[in-house]
Structure formats: structure tokens, C-alpha cells
Design an enzyme around this catalytic site. Structure first.
Site, PDB file in Angstrom:
ATOM      1  CD  GLU A 103      10.712  13.135   9.903  1.00  0.00           C
ATOM      2  OE1 GLU A 103       9.632  12.625  10.250  1.00  0.00           O
ATOM      3  OE2 GLU A 103      11.565  12.536   9.241  1.00  0.00           O
ATOM      4  CB  CYS A 110      13.533   9.385   6.557  1.00  0.00           C
ATOM      5  SG  CYS A 110      14.538   8.404   5.443  1.00  0.00           S
ATOM      6  CD  GLU A 165      14.348   1.192   7.232  1.00  0.00           C
ATOM      7  OE1 GLU A 165      14.924   2.254   7.535  1.00  0.00           O
ATOM      8  OE2 GLU A 165      14.921   0.106   7.114  1.00  0.00           O
ATOM      9  CE  LYS A 173      -1.694   2.887   2.847  1.00  0.00           C
ATOM     10  NZ  LYS A 173      -1.729   4.155   2.100  1.00  0.00           N
TER      11      LYS A 173
HETATM   12  P1  NDP Z   1       2.868   8.322   7.423  1.00  0.00           P
HETATM   13  O1  NDP Z   1       3.315   7.555   8.612  1.00  0.00           O
HETATM   14  O2  NDP Z   1       1.799   9.319   7.568  1.00  0.00           O
HETATM   15  O3  NDP Z   1       2.363   7.319   6.283  1.00  0.00           O
HETATM   16  C1  NDP Z   1       3.160   6.266   5.792  1.00  0.00           C
HETATM   17  C2  NDP Z   1       2.254   5.250   5.124  1.00  0.00           C
HETATM   18  O4  NDP Z   1       1.455   4.635   6.124  1.00  0.00           O
HETATM   19  C3  NDP Z   1       1.285   5.855   4.120  1.00  0.00           C
HETATM   20  O5  NDP Z   1       1.102   4.932   3.066  1.00  0.00           O
HETATM   21  C4  NDP Z   1       0.033   6.016   4.956  1.00  0.00           C
HETATM   22  O6  NDP Z   1      -1.104   6.072   4.156  1.00  0.00           O
HETATM   23  C5  NDP Z   1       0.092   4.740   5.776  1.00  0.00           C
HETATM   24  N1  NDP Z   1      -0.707   4.752   6.995  1.00  0.00           N
HETATM   25  C6  NDP Z   1      -1.119   5.812   7.719  1.00  0.00           C
HETATM   26  N2  NDP Z   1      -1.836   5.386   8.794  1.00  0.00           N
HETATM   27  C7  NDP Z   1      -1.866   4.029   8.734  1.00  0.00           C
HETATM   28  C8  NDP Z   1      -2.444   3.016   9.548  1.00  0.00           C
HETATM   29  N3  NDP Z   1      -3.128   3.298  10.648  1.00  0.00           N
HETATM   30  N4  NDP Z   1      -2.266   1.735   9.193  1.00  0.00           N
HETATM   31  C9  NDP Z   1      -1.554   1.424   8.093  1.00  0.00           C
HETATM   32  N5  NDP Z   1      -0.997   2.330   7.269  1.00  0.00           N
HETATM   33  C10 NDP Z   1      -1.137   3.626   7.583  1.00  0.00           C
HETATM   34  O7  NDP Z   1       4.191   8.919   6.808  1.00  0.00           O
HETATM   35  P2  NDP Z   1       4.282   9.866   5.560  1.00  0.00           P
HETATM   36  O8  NDP Z   1       3.637   9.216   4.380  1.00  0.00           O
HETATM   37  O9  NDP Z   1       3.861  11.219   5.994  1.00  0.00           O
HETATM   38  O10 NDP Z   1       5.844   9.805   5.261  1.00  0.00           O
HETATM   39  C11 NDP Z   1       6.736  10.634   5.853  1.00  0.00           C
HETATM   40  C12 NDP Z   1       7.420   9.934   7.011  1.00  0.00           C
HETATM   41  O11 NDP Z   1       8.109   8.785   6.544  1.00  0.00           O
HETATM   42  C13 NDP Z   1       8.461  10.819   7.655  1.00  0.00           C
HETATM   43  O12 NDP Z   1       8.377  10.741   9.048  1.00  0.00           O
HETATM   44  C14 NDP Z   1       9.760  10.195   7.185  1.00  0.00           C
HETATM   45  O13 NDP Z   1      10.844  10.449   8.032  1.00  0.00           O
HETATM   46  C15 NDP Z   1       9.411   8.748   7.110  1.00  0.00           C
HETATM   47  N6  NDP Z   1      10.345   8.063   6.230  1.00  0.00           N
HETATM   48  C16 NDP Z   1      11.245   7.192   6.776  1.00  0.00           C
HETATM   49  C17 NDP Z   1      12.214   6.606   5.975  1.00  0.00           C
HETATM   50  C18 NDP Z   1      13.229   5.660   6.546  1.00  0.00           C
HETATM   51  O14 NDP Z   1      13.809   4.904   5.774  1.00  0.00           O
HETATM   52  N7  NDP Z   1      13.483   5.675   7.849  1.00  0.00           N
HETATM   53  C19 NDP Z   1      12.283   6.883   4.539  1.00  0.00           C
HETATM   54  C20 NDP Z   1      11.294   7.831   4.100  1.00  0.00           C
HETATM   55  C21 NDP Z   1      10.353   8.369   4.926  1.00  0.00           C
HETATM   56  P3  NDP Z   1      -1.689   7.496   3.653  1.00  0.00           P
HETATM   57  O15 NDP Z   1      -0.566   8.397   3.347  1.00  0.00           O
HETATM   58  O16 NDP Z   1      -2.415   7.083   2.432  1.00  0.00           O
HETATM   59  O17 NDP Z   1      -2.523   7.982   4.766  1.00  0.00           O
END
Ligand code: NDP
Length: 501
Positions: free
Chosen positions: A395, A297, A263, A188
Site C-alpha cells: 500500500e 484505504c 479496519e 486517540k
Molecule cells: P497507523 O497504523 O500508523 O496509525 C493509525 C493510528 O494508530 C494512529 O492514531 C497511530 O498513532 C496509532 N498507533 C500507532 N501505533 C500504535 C500502537 N502501538 N498502539 C496504539 N495505537 C497506535 O496508520 P496511519 O495513521 O498511517 O493510517 C494509514 C493506514 O490506515 C493505511 O494503511 C490505511 O489503509 C488505513 N486505513 C484504513 C481504513 C479502513 O477503513 N480500512 C480507512 C482509512 C485508513 P500515530 O499516528 O500518532 O503514531
């Protein structure tokens, strides 16, 4: 006011982005929800996304389950599986321009930057195919008369969740570390940026991946994501995203004792010592925070500058930040494009007032960029009064640098470590002992010395503290995505107690 270059539709964009289950789009059900997919550069609708509800998620998991329990993928000779993964690499390379364009249009990432990511993405399928083909077990013969063989087996069906900031790279890393061992999955991506990922999953099938090995469901986290991670047919969860969501996912997984690899976010220190090569450190500090539109990130988002060089370094940093070319991400000259969606732009901008309220000095930027449309934020820098300020601890995830001054290396290391995150750290110093000490003492998963981010696929990647659980990388991915099985053979019939004889 600058104008945004009009986008050419070089490649077709589907009108409605749908799930891909068993290699096909499922039938459109009446009453389903369509969500807008908006181009962050023009603010125009690009397409709509049909959200997968719990029934569609169920069908996707059932497909992955079938492909794992009875399908060819886990049973295939490793050379055959490797050939398919190599074909995926080749086909991704052949479609690199199309994918880069979709990523650029859908996410707003500068095209020049995304092109490099496409090559890395294709390479990751090849790399993990190699690892899978050299995977081996263990044999123990120390116990006289016994042979014990330890083998690795694929673990099953994975739920894979990816964020919006680099959709193709991050979704690919999740898939490429999961399927080479024979697992199947349901992916997803983020509801904001589904276009490029949908095309990438189609390409995996065009390259010969059997249906059901990678299924795609689209939709919001709270609807599609939570139905997926709490589904009883899932054996493990690989998640890349924010720390708060990671915590929710681990809680859901804990109820079912499903292992998770997370991650998560970061607030990495970028330490600029007086002993640094200043020209390179300056370039590195700018790349560290403004690459990928600041939505990274592993951004070096807390820039710690040694006080003796701070006035000069900060002045030059600000001058360069003001010169950054903000604009159409399709233009080869653009260095920073728009942020991925409106609410995110508003959130990033809200940190300007938060910074001021906590005594920080706004050095440059801080406003929506003066383009006629699009979710652009001026490259922004603030000088914080203390590491306790929210701009140092939270962040922000945009083109927003927080600078801080320090006197001694002890102080810099203490500041770097006073964070709930621990994803990465950067150090700029020509003094070997200083660099080595930072590498030892900074509590983070990756330390880059005198360089911006360089991703070494052979090494583990992941975070300490609230930046993650587990690592991506050959050894760690094998551990996470395979099960170990011990099979014990007697070399001669062993003596046995004969109950009841
Ligand atoms: P989110 O945590 O908001 O979302 C990540 C994914 O999880 C999206 O597909 C989101 O869907 C989905 N999601 C949200 N809520 C749920 C739930 N309850 N159950 C299952 N899936 C869910 O992060 P962002 O998309 O805003 O991404 C940015 C974040 O990702 C930053 O904090 C960044 O640091 C981190 N990141 C970490 C990396 C690493 O390697 N450590 C690399 C890149 C990013 P939807 O968006 O459709 O709501």
C-alpha cells in the site's frame, strides 16, 4: 514554479492541542512533551500538541469508566440519547465550514472534497442513533412453561484509534458506531492531524453530550496509543489504521481477551474491461486513485486494464493525470493537495525507485511537485511488469497509480485476488455476467461495479484477509459494541430437585 496561495486564518487555531477528559482539558503537567503540528501546504507550524502520557491516559479511561458505571449515558431513555445524537448532527452541520477548514489546513485535503465528508460525518451520528432506537431483543417461548428473553446491553468502555488520512470522517465513524448503545470511549487520533478532531470532540460536548462519554487523548501511537490499548479499564478496541499496527493491537488485546474491530489497509484492484463504458471507467479510475490526495484505504490503486484497450486507455489516463490541478487545498480549483506529513511524502516518492528497480515503466509524475513549498507529489502512474512487484503488493497511500495489463477475466480475477489485502474491488464493464462474476469471485469486503466509492451506511464495511477484522455497519456494530444477555423466567414454579431434603 507555481506559488502556494497564502492561507487565511478564518477560524482560530488553539496554540496547544490538549486532551479532553471529562469534557475539560486536564492541567498541564511540568515536563510534558509538546510535538509540532505542521501545515503540510506551507510547512509552517500551526500549533503544538501536548502528548498524553500513561497518567493522562489513565485519567481518560477512569473518566470513561465512571461515565459508564455510574453516569447518565447508558441509563438514559433512548429518546433522550437520540435527541443528543441529533443535536450533535445539527451542531456538526452548523460548524461544517469550520471543521472542513481545519481538516483542509491540518491534513491538506482539498476543501471541496472535505465539504462532502462533513455532511456524511454529521449523518453518521443520526444514522446510528436511529439504529439504536429500533434495537430490540428476542423472546423464546418454545420450551413449555418458560419465557426466555434476550436483551442487548452496552459493552462498556472502548479504546478508539483513528488515522490521519481522513481524521474527522474516520474518528466520527468510530464514535458514531460505538456510543449510541450506551457505551463510553477514549479516542486517540493521529498525532500528525489532531486539530480538527479536537474541535469535533468539543462540538459533541457543546451539543449536550455528558462529560466522560467521549474522552480525547493525543499523542504518538507508541506512547499514548499503546498505553490506551493495553489499559486494564478498556472493554473493547475499535481501530482504523495500518495493517502492521492492527496486528500489534490485536496481539495486545489478545493478552487481555479484549475484542477488537480492525479496519486496515488495502491494495484494491480496479478492473477495466474492454466491455466498459470507457469514458466513465476513465473518470472512475482517476477518482479511485487520486481522490483524498491518494491517501485512501479503499483506493483503486492497482488498475488492471484489458490488453485490447490498454494502449488507448493508458494514454488517456496519463494525459488526464498530467492535467490534475495540484496546489493549495483551500483553493476551490485544487484537485490534489499535499501529503499529510514529510516522512509520508518521502515514503511515497521512494516507490518510484522501487518501481524502476523491478522493471516498471514510469508513465508520468514521480517527483515532488514544483511548488515553492509543501509536501506535494505529482500525480504519478507506473506500468508494472508483474503483479508480484512491490508497487502491486504494497500500500503506497499517495497519488501513485500502478497499472497492469490482463488478457482474460480469469486472469484479472486471479490478479485481483493475489494480494494479502481484501478491502475492496472495482469493476468496469457493461456486461452483466462479467460484473456479477467479479462480484462473486473477488475476495474483498466491498465491490463497486461501474462506480467509484459510494459509502452505504446500511451495509457492512470492512475487509477480508489482512484488510481487517469485523465490519462497521448497523448489524455488525451492534454485535461488536453490545453484549447479549439471556434472562430465563419460569412461567410456573418449576419442579426442583431438593438436595439434602
Ligand atoms: P497507523 O497504523 O500508523 O496509525 C493509525 C493510528 O494508530 C494512529 O492514531 C497511530 O498513532 C496509532 N498507533 C500507532 N501505533 C500504535 C500502537 N502501538 N498502539 C496504539 N495505537 C497506535 O496508520 P496511519 O495513521 O498511517 O493510517 C494509514 C493506514 O490506515 C493505511 O494503511 C490505511 O489503509 C488505513 N486505513 C484504513 C481504513 C479502513 O477503513 N480500512 C480507512 C482509512 C485508513 P500515530 O499516528 O500518532 O503514531
Amino acid at each position: 514554479m507555481n506559488s502556494v496561495v497564502a492561507l487565511n486564518r478564518d477560524w482560530p487555531v488553539v496554540d496547544r492541542v490538549r486532551s479532553l477528559i471529562d469534557g475539560e482539558s486536564p492541567p498541564l503537567r511540568a515536563g510534558g512533551i509538546d510535538l509540532p503540528i505542521v501545515n503540510p501546504t506551507t510547512e509552517e507550524g500551526l500549533a503544538v500538541l501536548r502528548e498524553a502520557d500513561a497518567t493522562e491516559v489513565d485519567a481518560a479511561v477512569a473518566s470513561a469508566r465512571r461515565a459508564f458505571d455510574t453516569g447518565p449515558w447508558p441509563r438514559m431513555d433512548i429518546n433522550e440519547r437520540k435527541d443528543i445524537l441529533y443535536a450533535i448532527r445539527d451542531r456538526l452541520r452548523a460548524h461544517a465550514d469550520e471543521l472542513a477548514w481545519l481538516e483542509c489546513v491540518g491534513v491538506g485535503l482539498p476543501l471541496a472534497h472535505v465539504r462532502g465528508q462533513m455532511q456524511r460525518m454529521a449523518r453518521s451520528y443520526e444514522f446510528f442513533a436511529e439504529v439504536a432506537s429500533t434495537l430490540h431483543g428476542e423472546a423464546y417461548t418454545q420450551a413449555k412453561g418458560w419465557l426466555t428473553v434476550v436483551t442487548r446491553e452496552p459493552k462498556g468502555v472502548a479504546a478508539l484509534i483513528a488515522p490521519w488520512n481522513a481524521p474527522l470522517s474516520l474518528a466520527s465513524m468510530r464514535i458514531a458506531t460505538c456510543i449510541p448503545w450506551g457505551n463510553t470511549c477514549v479516542l486517540k487520533p493521529s498525532e500528525y492531524t489532531p486539530l480538527s478532531v479536537r474541535r469535533m470532540v468539543e462540538i459533541l460536548h457543546e451539543a449536550g453530550l455528558p462529560p466522560g462519554v467521549v474522552n480525547l487523548v493525543n499523542g504518538r501511537g507508541a506512547v499514548t496509543g499503546s498505553a490506551l490499548v493495553s489499559h486494564p479499564g478498556i472493554d473493547m478496541i475499535g481501530f482504523t489504521g495500518g495493517t502492521a499496527t492492527g496486528r500489534d493491537i490485536m496481539t495486545a488485546a489478545g493478552r487481555r481477551l479484549v475484542p477488537v474491530a480492525l479496519e486496515l489497509g488495502g491494495k484494491s484492484a480496479n478492473i477495466i474491461c474492454a466491455s466498459a463504458d470507457i469514458e466513465r471507467a476513465l473518470d472512475g479510475a482517476l477518482v479511485g486513485i487520486f481522490a483524498n490526495n491518494g491517501q485512501q484505504c479503499l483506493a483503486g490503486s492497482r488498475i488492471l486494464v484489458q490488453r485490447s484497450i490498454a494502449p488507448m486507455f493508458i494514454e488517456r489516463f496519463v494525459e488526464r493525470a498530467r492535467n490534475i490541478r495540484v496546489g493549495d487545498p483551500l483553493s476551490p480549483r485544487t484537485e490534489v493537495g499535499p501529503l499529510a506529513y514529510r516522512a509520508h511524502m518521502e515514503r511515497v516518492l521512494s516507490y518510484v525507485d522501487i518501481a524502476r528497480a523491478e522493471g516498471a515503466q514510469l508513465l508520468t509524475g514521480g517527483r515532488r511537485a514544483a511548488l515553492e513549498r509543501g509536501w506535494f507529489v505529482e500525480p504519478t502512474a507506473v506500468l508494472a511488469a508483474s503483479n508480484d512487484a512491490r508497487v502491486c503488493q504494497e500500500e503506497i497511500f499517495g497519488p501513485f497509480a500502478t497499472l497492469l495489463e490482463f488478457d482474460t477475466l480469469d486472469e484479472a480475477i486471479a490478479i485481483a485476488n493475489r494480494s494479502r489485502f481484501g478491502l475492496a474491488g472495482y469493476v468496469w464493464s457493461e456486461d452483466f455476467a462479467t460484473a456479477m462474476r467479479c462480484s462473486r469471485e473477488i475476495r474483498a469486503g466491498t465491490i463497486w461495479i461501474n462506480t467509484p466509492m459510494m459509502r452505504e451506511l446500511r451495509a457492512p464495511f470492512g475487509g477480508y484477509k489482512e484488510s481487517g477484522v469485523g465490519r462497521d455497519g448497523p448489524a455488525s456494530s451492534v454485535d461488536f459494541y453490545t453484549e447479549l444477555k439471556s434472562t430465563i423466567f419460569p412461567l410456573d414454579p418449576p419442579p426442583m430437585h431438593r438436595y439434602g431434603a
